[in-house]
Design an enzyme around this catalytic site. Structure first.
Site, PDB file in Angstrom:
ATOM      1  N   PHE A 164       0.811  -1.219   0.000  1.00 11.51           N
ATOM      2  CA  PHE A 164       0.000   0.000   0.000  1.00 11.51           C
ATOM      3  C   PHE A 164       0.841   1.263   0.000  1.00 11.51           C
ATOM      4  O   PHE A 164       0.367   2.330  -0.395  1.00 11.51           O
ATOM      5  CB  PHE A 164      -1.011   0.012   1.153  1.00 11.51           C
ATOM      6  CG  PHE A 164      -0.450  -0.317   2.506  1.00 11.51           C
ATOM      7  CD1 PHE A 164       0.225   0.630   3.255  1.00 11.51           C
ATOM      8  CD2 PHE A 164      -0.623  -1.589   3.047  1.00 11.51           C
ATOM      9  CE1 PHE A 164       0.725   0.324   4.515  1.00 11.51           C
ATOM     10  CE2 PHE A 164      -0.143  -1.908   4.307  1.00 11.51           C
ATOM     11  CZ  PHE A 164       0.540  -0.952   5.039  1.00 11.51           C
TER      12      PHE A 164
ATOM     13  N   VAL B  39       2.405   6.689   4.585  1.00 15.28           N
ATOM     14  CA  VAL B  39       1.504   6.664   5.737  1.00 15.28           C
ATOM     15  C   VAL B  39       0.561   5.475   5.553  1.00 15.28           C
ATOM     16  O   VAL B  39      -0.039   5.318   4.490  1.00 15.28           O
ATOM     17  CB  VAL B  39       0.676   7.968   5.841  1.00 15.28           C
ATOM     18  CG1 VAL B  39      -0.319   7.896   6.994  1.00 15.28           C
ATOM     19  CG2 VAL B  39       1.584   9.173   6.004  1.00 15.28           C
TER      20      VAL B  39
ATOM     21  N   GLY C  78       1.387   3.578  -3.265  1.00 16.44           N
ATOM     22  CA  GLY C  78       0.490   4.643  -3.690  1.00 16.44           C
ATOM     23  C   GLY C  78      -0.021   5.517  -2.564  1.00 16.44           C
ATOM     24  O   GLY C  78      -0.756   6.470  -2.810  1.00 16.44           O
ATOM     25  N   HIS C  79       0.370   5.246  -1.327  1.00 15.28           N
ATOM     26  CA  HIS C  79      -0.167   6.007  -0.174  1.00 15.28           C
ATOM     27  C   HIS C  79       0.944   6.370   0.790  1.00 15.28           C
ATOM     28  O   HIS C  79       1.081   5.753   1.834  1.00 15.28           O
ATOM     29  CB  HIS C  79      -1.209   5.164   0.554  1.00 15.28           C
ATOM     30  CG  HIS C  79      -2.121   5.959   1.453  1.00 15.28           C
ATOM     31  ND1 HIS C  79      -1.817   6.273   2.753  1.00 15.28           N
ATOM     32  CD2 HIS C  79      -3.331   6.493   1.226  1.00 15.28           C
ATOM     33  CE1 HIS C  79      -2.812   6.945   3.292  1.00 15.28           C
ATOM     34  NE2 HIS C  79      -3.739   7.095   2.391  1.00 15.28           N
ATOM     35  N   PHE C  80       1.701   7.248   0.623  1.00 12.29           N
ATOM     36  CA  PHE C  80       1.900   8.080  -0.553  1.00 12.29           C
ATOM     37  C   PHE C  80       3.325   7.850  -1.012  1.00 12.29           C
ATOM     38  O   PHE C  80       4.192   7.661  -0.158  1.00 12.29           O
ATOM     39  CB  PHE C  80       1.670   9.549  -0.194  1.00 12.29           C
ATOM     40  CG  PHE C  80       0.282   9.812   0.354  1.00 12.29           C
ATOM     41  CD1 PHE C  80      -0.792   9.978  -0.507  1.00 12.29           C
ATOM     42  CD2 PHE C  80       0.049   9.878   1.715  1.00 12.29           C
ATOM     43  CE1 PHE C  80      -2.067  10.240  -0.015  1.00 12.29           C
ATOM     44  CE2 PHE C  80      -1.234  10.130   2.216  1.00 12.29           C
ATOM     45  CZ  PHE C  80      -2.287  10.313   1.357  1.00 12.29           C
TER      46      PHE C  80
END
Length: 145
Positions: A47, A57, A50-52
């Site tokens: 994750f 986070v 893309g986050h971020f």
């Protein structure tokens, strides 16, 4: 903290698998009542791509999912619920107080407060180094697979 259930034992209790199994080990357990699990947050988590990309986070929805999985362990390891699934049926009073980032050790604690038939409710909190990251009330629905 001593391990009560390791990663492989968790997979015998709940049906989640990578990349969506979000707890690494259970360190406290009271059948049908309470569970405390640990998630070592790695910079390699999918994750974080893309986050971020430039400011990693852990998404809040995944923190709440990790809490739900912790609650599922408390509920599904009993003889009456073996082989069943605990569906995430609701969330109330959810608050995020701190960011969770790579390198953090996320401690996930769920206490089951009410069971009525197949529906259960619990209070949940996620902490990092004793600091509250998330708190919420969860609702579970237990059903046959």
């Amino acid at each position: 903290m001593e391990t009560v259930f390791d990663y492989n034992q968790i997979k015998e209790i709940i049906p989640h698998r990578q990349p969506f199994l979000l707890i690494d080990r259970v360190v406290e357990y009271e059948e049908g009542q309470r569970c405390v699990a640990i998630k070592q947050v790695s910079g390699n988590e999918p994750f974080f791509q893309g986050h971020f990309p430039d400011y990693a986070v852990m998404p809040g929805v995944l923190i709440t999912e990790a809490l739900a999985q912790t609650g599922a362990v408390a509920l599904l390891n009993s003889e009456q619920n073996k082989g069943k699934i605990a569906l995430f049926a609701g969330i109330d009073k959810c608050r995020f107080k701190r960011q969770v980032t790579p390198g953090d050790t996320l401690t996930l604690e769920v206490e089951i407060t009410k069971m009525r038939g197949p529906i259960g409710k619990g209070t949940a909190k996620a902490t990092v180094d004793g600091q509250l990251a998330c708190s919420c009330e969860l609702t579970f629905a237990i059903q046959d697979v």
